[in-house]
Each structure stands twice: as C-alpha cells, then as structure tokens.
Motif scaffolding. Structure first.
Motif, short mmCIF file in Angstrom:
data_model
loop_
_atom_site.label_atom_id
_atom_site.label_comp_id
_atom_site.label_asym_id
_atom_site.label_seq_id
_atom_site.Cartn_x
_atom_site.Cartn_y
_atom_site.Cartn_z
N UNK A 32 -4.62 5.07 -4.55
CA UNK A 32 -5.13 4.50 -3.30
C UNK A 32 -3.98 4.22 -2.33
N UNK A 33 -4.07 4.82 -1.16
CA UNK A 33 -3.06 4.65 -0.11
C UNK A 33 -3.60 3.71 0.96
N UNK A 34 -2.80 2.74 1.32
CA UNK A 34 -3.21 1.79 2.37
C UNK A 34 -3.29 2.53 3.70
N UNK A 35 -4.45 2.45 4.34
CA UNK A 35 -4.64 3.20 5.59
C UNK A 35 -4.92 2.32 6.79
N UNK A 36 -5.36 1.07 6.56
CA UNK A 36 -5.64 0.16 7.68
C UNK A 36 -5.51 -1.28 7.20
N UNK A 37 -5.05 -2.13 8.11
CA UNK A 37 -4.89 -3.56 7.79
C UNK A 37 -5.38 -4.37 8.97
N UNK A 38 -6.18 -5.38 8.66
CA UNK A 38 -6.56 -6.34 9.69
C UNK A 38 -6.20 -7.74 9.20
N UNK A 39 -5.76 -8.58 10.15
CA UNK A 39 -5.42 -9.97 9.85
C UNK A 39 -6.29 -10.85 10.72
N UNK A 40 -7.05 -11.71 10.07
CA UNK A 40 -7.97 -12.62 10.77
C UNK A 40 -8.88 -11.86 11.73
N UNK A 41 -9.32 -10.68 11.31
CA UNK A 41 -10.26 -9.88 12.10
C UNK A 41 -9.62 -9.01 13.16
N UNK A 42 -8.28 -9.03 13.28
CA UNK A 42 -7.58 -8.23 14.29
C UNK A 42 -6.87 -7.07 13.59
N UNK A 83 -4.16 -4.68 12.79
CA UNK A 83 -2.70 -4.67 13.01
C UNK A 83 -2.06 -3.39 12.47
N UNK A 84 -2.87 -2.39 12.19
CA UNK A 84 -2.39 -1.15 11.59
C UNK A 84 -1.31 -0.48 12.44
N UNK A 85 -1.43 -0.52 13.74
CA UNK A 85 -0.49 0.21 14.62
C UNK A 85 0.89 -0.44 14.70
N UNK A 86 1.04 -1.64 14.19
CA UNK A 86 2.31 -2.35 14.32
C UNK A 86 3.30 -2.05 13.19
N UNK A 102 -7.57 -7.91 5.40
CA UNK A 102 -8.45 -6.90 4.84
C UNK A 102 -7.65 -5.60 4.78
N UNK A 103 -7.33 -5.19 3.56
CA UNK A 103 -6.63 -3.94 3.34
C UNK A 103 -7.67 -2.86 3.08
N UNK A 104 -7.57 -1.76 3.80
CA UNK A 104 -8.45 -0.62 3.58
C UNK A 104 -7.62 0.52 3.03
N UNK A 105 -8.01 0.99 1.85
CA UNK A 105 -7.31 2.08 1.17
C UNK A 105 -8.17 3.32 1.20
N UNK A 106 -7.51 4.47 1.25
CA UNK A 106 -8.22 5.73 1.08
C UNK A 106 -7.69 6.40 -0.18
N UNK A 107 -8.56 7.10 -0.87
CA UNK A 107 -8.16 7.75 -2.10
C UNK A 107 -7.42 9.04 -1.77
N UNK A 108 -6.23 9.22 -2.38
CA UNK A 108 -5.40 10.39 -2.13
C UNK A 108 -4.99 11.02 -3.45
N UNK A 109 -4.52 12.26 -3.37
CA UNK A 109 -4.01 12.93 -4.56
C UNK A 109 -2.66 12.32 -4.92
N UNK A 110 -2.31 12.38 -6.16
CA UNK A 110 -1.04 11.78 -6.62
C UNK A 110 0.15 12.46 -6.11
#
Length: 151
Positions: free
Chosen positions: A45-55, A57-60, A143-151
């Motif tokens: 699982x690769x981290x693809x998006x992160x939000x903090x307190x509903x905002x 912050x992935x682009x930072x 909220x960490x959002x992961x996407x499944x990727x190949x190893x």
C-alpha cells in the motif's frame, strides 16, 4: 372498420400469448445462499493522499514514498517512515474479514495492540485503503489514503 378490428384483436391475442408464455423472473441468489466474500487487505500500500482536520495537504509534501506492506502471514513492514500510529514493523489483523472496519497493529517487542478505523473501497477499479490516525497531537486528525501497488 372490420379490418382495423381484426388487427386490434390479433395484436391483443399475440401480446397476451407472448406475455403468458414468458417464465416468471426467478432470482437465483436468495438471501440464504448469498455469502459475503472475504476482504483481502494484504498487499503493498502506497500513501497517495493525506488530509489533516479535513483539509487536503497532499500537495505540500511527497507522501508517495511511504508504504506499508501488509503480508499474507499477518506481518507488516513500513518503508520510508512518516508519522503513523506505529513506528516499527510487527503484526496486523482486521476486526472482521468480511466487513473490516478496524485494523490493529502490534509492534515487534510489545504486547500492546494499536487499533484504528479503516475504509476499504474500490475507486476507478483500484483498491483504496483509508486509515484514520492522530500521531502525536491528538487534536490533529489525519486521514491517510493508500492505493494498492505492485511490489
């Protein structure tokens, strides 16, 4: 007039015969025969998006380097660590293999389970795993959002 009447009667009889000759719809899947499939959340699982307190912050920051590998034998390993609910490798388990809502981690060398709420969904044909956490300061909810990727 007689021709129109014959046509209407013929059309009606044809329709009545065709409707009555159809089998009634039978749902071959009854509630008793249906069973939910086990959700396999193991994978890379690769981290693809992160939000903090509903905002969002992935682009930072480049979060995509952080990965968590949930192995089939219920061990896990983290790669390129970011603040997370556990720091070291260990074992994992879900609360229910059919309807997983919580994921528990147990770090190597500890007896303490760390449990978190998860979401397991498919978006645009790809598996997504969301993990809610509050590393460090408990007033910040991530909220960490992961996407499944190949190893």
């Amino acid at each position: 007039m007689k021709l129109n009447m014959r046509f209407v009667i013929g059309a009606f009889l044809t329709l009545a015969l065709s409707v009555s000759s159809c089998d009634t719809f039978k749902d071959e899947m009854s509630l008793e025969s249906y069973s939910e499939a086990t959700k396999h959340i193991d994978g890379n699982w690769q981290l693809s998006a992160v939000s903090r307190n509903g905002v969002d912050i992935t682009k930072y920051m480049d979060f995509t380097r952080f990965r968590i590998v949930l192995n089939k034998d219920n061990t896990y390993e983290m790669k390129n660590y970011l603040p997370f609910i556990v720091r070291n490798n260990g074992t994992w388990q879900v609360d229910d293999p059919l309807y997983p809502f919580h994921l528990s981690f147990k770090e190597e060398g500890t007896n303490k389970d760390v449990k978190t709420e998860i979401g397991f969904l498919t978006v645009d044909g790809e598996r997504r795993l969301t993990i809610k956490l509050s590393p460090g300061c408990y007033t910040n909810k991530y909220l960490y959002t992961f996407k499944q990727v190949a190893k």
